[in-house]
Design a protein around this motif. Structure first.
Motif, PDB file in Angstrom:
ATOM      1  N   LYS A  39      51.336 -42.492  31.579  1.00 26.01           N
ATOM      2  CA  LYS A  39      49.887 -42.332  31.455  1.00 26.01           C
ATOM      3  C   LYS A  39      49.339 -43.206  30.325  1.00 26.01           C
ATOM      4  N   SER A  40      48.035 -43.436  30.372  1.00 22.82           N
ATOM      5  CA  SER A  40      47.374 -44.195  29.310  1.00 22.82           C
ATOM      6  C   SER A  40      47.356 -43.352  28.029  1.00 22.82           C
ATOM      7  N   HIS A  41      47.095 -43.998  26.914  1.00 18.97           N
ATOM      8  CA  HIS A  41      47.045 -43.274  25.643  1.00 18.97           C
ATOM      9  C   HIS A  41      45.962 -42.199  25.675  1.00 18.97           C
TER      10      HIS A  41
END
Length: 173
Positions: free
Chosen positions: A60-62
């Motif tokens: 996942k993205s940050h």
């Protein structure tokens, strides 16, 4: 005749029941995007650790990781406050302390990313000074004249006239 119920349900997902937060297109307690799901366990420190080490979490993205960390933090904080059994409380407190450190690390990374500059001198995001001038637009004139120009021109120049009009009108976007 259009019913109010039809208008309110227009943008709702086809699946899921649950309360829709005011002003939001998303419902609580539903899984509208199963591809974005990370199963979360938080009974023990090792459960939390294994959740944060999953491939589904790391991919996942940050921004999404921060949301998941925040969710675990909130649930553990509530669980520690409610539990009465000292053994369970100690176990949950250890997990809570661990996720608290991870949350602080995530906050630090968010700040670092916000300040990050690239070698070409551009900041991350849409902030590119000089976009209006380079596109050939001008922010001079009234809001209504800028809106007319925005309709007249397309592409980047049209976007910049819209942006100028919104800034003059006091809108964020």
């Amino acid at each position: 005749m259009i019913k109010l119920k039809d208008i309110l349900m227009e943008n709702d997902p086809k699946k899921g029941t649950g309360k829709k937060p005011k002003g939001s297109g998303r419902r609580l307690y539903t899984d509208e995007n199963p591809k974005d799901t990370v199963s979360v366990k938080f009974k023990t420190k090792s459960d939390v650790s294994s959740t944060l080490n999953k491939a589904s979490f790391k991919s996942k993205s940050h921004k999404r990781q921060s949301q998941i960390i925040n969710l675990i933090h909130q649930r553990l904080r509530a669980a520690v406050g409610r539990v009465k059994d000292p053994v369970k409380k100690k176990r949950l407190q250890a997990a809570y302390d661990y996720i608290k450190k991870k949350k602080e690390a995530s906050k630090a990374k968010t700040k670092r990313l916000a300040k990050e500059n690239f070698a070409d001198g551009k900041r991350k995001g849409k902030s590119r000074p000089g976009r209006v001038k380079r596109s050939g637009a001008s922010c001079k004139g009234s809001v209504s004249s800028l809106r007319r120009k925005a309709k007249k021109y397309g592409g980047e120049r049209g976007k910049m006239y819209h942006w100028c009009a919104n800034m003059k009108a006091g809108k964020k976007k």
